[in-house]
Write an enzyme that holds these catalytic residues in place. Sequence first.
Site, short mmCIF file in Angstrom:
data_model
loop_
_atom_site.label_atom_id
_atom_site.label_comp_id
_atom_site.label_asym_id
_atom_site.label_seq_id
_atom_site.Cartn_x
_atom_site.Cartn_y
_atom_site.Cartn_z
N HIS A 292 3.37 -6.09 4.19
CA HIS A 292 3.30 -7.42 4.58
C HIS A 292 4.14 -7.96 5.66
O HIS A 292 5.25 -7.48 5.42
CB HIS A 292 3.53 -8.26 3.25
N TYR A 493 9.14 -6.46 3.58
CA TYR A 493 9.55 -5.37 2.74
C TYR A 493 8.60 -4.75 1.71
O TYR A 493 9.02 -4.70 0.46
CB TYR A 493 10.90 -5.77 2.27
N HIS A 494 7.52 -4.80 1.87
CA HIS A 494 6.65 -4.43 0.94
C HIS A 494 5.54 -3.23 1.38
O HIS A 494 4.56 -3.22 1.32
CB HIS A 494 5.40 -5.59 0.56
N PRO A 495 6.24 -1.93 1.76
CA PRO A 495 5.55 -0.93 2.12
C PRO A 495 4.76 -0.30 1.22
O PRO A 495 5.39 -0.29 0.03
CB PRO A 495 6.67 0.03 2.93
#
Length: 562
Positions: A292, A493-495
């Site tokens: 995201h 920070y949503h890998p």
Amino acid sequence: MIRRGMVRLDRSAGEDNGRGSGTLRDGGPRPRIPPVRRLRLHLFADFSSGPSRLGLERLDEYGIARSAVLRCNWPRGKVLGGSSVLNYMLYVRGNKKDYDIWEHLGNYGWGFKDVLYYFKKSEDNQNPYIARNKKYHGVGGYLTVMEPPWRSPLSVAFVEAGIEMGYENLDFNAHQQTGFMIPQGTIRRGARCSTAKAFLRPVRLRPNLDVSMRSFVHKVLIDNHKRAWAVKFEKDGNIRKVKARKEIILCAGAVGSPHILMVSGVGPRAHLEEHGIHVHSDLKVGYNLQDHIGIGGLTFLIKEPVALIQSRFENIPSILKYAMFGKGPLTVLGGIEGLAFINTKYANKSDDFPDVEFHFTSGTAASDGGRQIRRIHGLNNRVWHEYYKPIAFKDNWTAFPTLLRPKSHGVIKLRSRNPHDYPLIYPNYLTNPDDVARLVEGMKLVVVMSETKAFKRYGSKLYRKPFPGCEHIQLYTDAYWECIVRGYTETIYHPAGTAKMGPHWDKEAVVDPELRVYGIEGLRVADCSIMPIIVSGNTNAPVIMIGEKVADMVKATWGKHR
């Protein structure tokens, strides 16, 4: 179990049945003093420095707001509790359709009706007006969920603005996602409730649990029969092995898990052979990388002293109120005071499947005078001095439009066969024009929101200074917004997605619907990397759900063999 996985560890150790459960952690214990919410940005930078800074490679010619290194910061949670120790604590499950799509792709048992049970199992919701909806929420679980006990007047204005725009003020973790809400977070008495605090602390003294900290995993050892039988790791300068009697569960995150898999011989054959690694299973590990991204740069000035200005709230009285009573402005969830899930013109408004999320903050990179936020976002000197410094410490607000289901996918590759060499991360942000178009519309909708009576009440107005690097473009045209979109792109920070879950006929799948690695016996993956498609929202709660679900899978498997 390799790193993180506090939920699965708690549930597996939850039965005092003599069966051992252990975890290897490449990091130390959590901080003894919980980080103050607005100060967390400084701690975030410290946690992401040194060995935690990954080898992110930049692929495009944009990034006008970035510092000289032209890279995004992709930190890891190398501490008990993983990234739940340094995230924004937002409790968001995603959209119901996310999980129904997973199931439709062939992942049995992952529809919303199935995963809802595990969301509720973890949850101890402390807000009665939400907790009373027992169809969607739970009480009595390990994970405390609640609204922060303090909010600024701007957070109320945000929700009121949404209503003016035709959206509902609702609980987006229930029957409908589209709407505006003051978010709940994983906090307890005003302080962070990490997965270590929630799940590990209650079972830390159980005899069948062993946690080895500061243990750097080299690889999973796989024998000639394609069975994962041990983990090779490094601790105190010594190389050690720990054998698995039953199975190994890899929970190192969307970067760490594919990295460990590949150095262990599980991954794309050509790529592994390029690095001289013996291939045990030829799988698309590292592909399907999704994240995201949010867009900064939009700034709105207000005339009333109601924003989160560092010099106003980071003082001794506020810190004492936070430390002693769990109250006050320092309990805000990383500065995020509002969340909204909205539809751009490209979304089907008759369908509850919004394509953009707003992260509303009562402040911007100028609110701390350039001390922390500027460094975290990697802003270069020109952007700071020309755009933000003139309004340093002034009352302002912003909202980050965040793309929920990006079509631009990336890949993670090995730098070398040495496990200490950080992997190469190619996020490929904004390579699909549809992503750019939706974010441009998101930017325009933030401006529309700023024009509502709710914000005009505080004298809100758009900061009209041209964004550095975009001055040559006519202001407020689609081309101008696209310039900012490409110039101030920020990871949320949503890998996810790099060890894709899928049925056996999916050629890109790495794990099956029970999270078992294809072609390898006794090895599972349980973290964000297994998501076939990233969820439409923040990922902390979904990962906790995955941990709860895999714990039941493990117990079901080995209960049959007792």
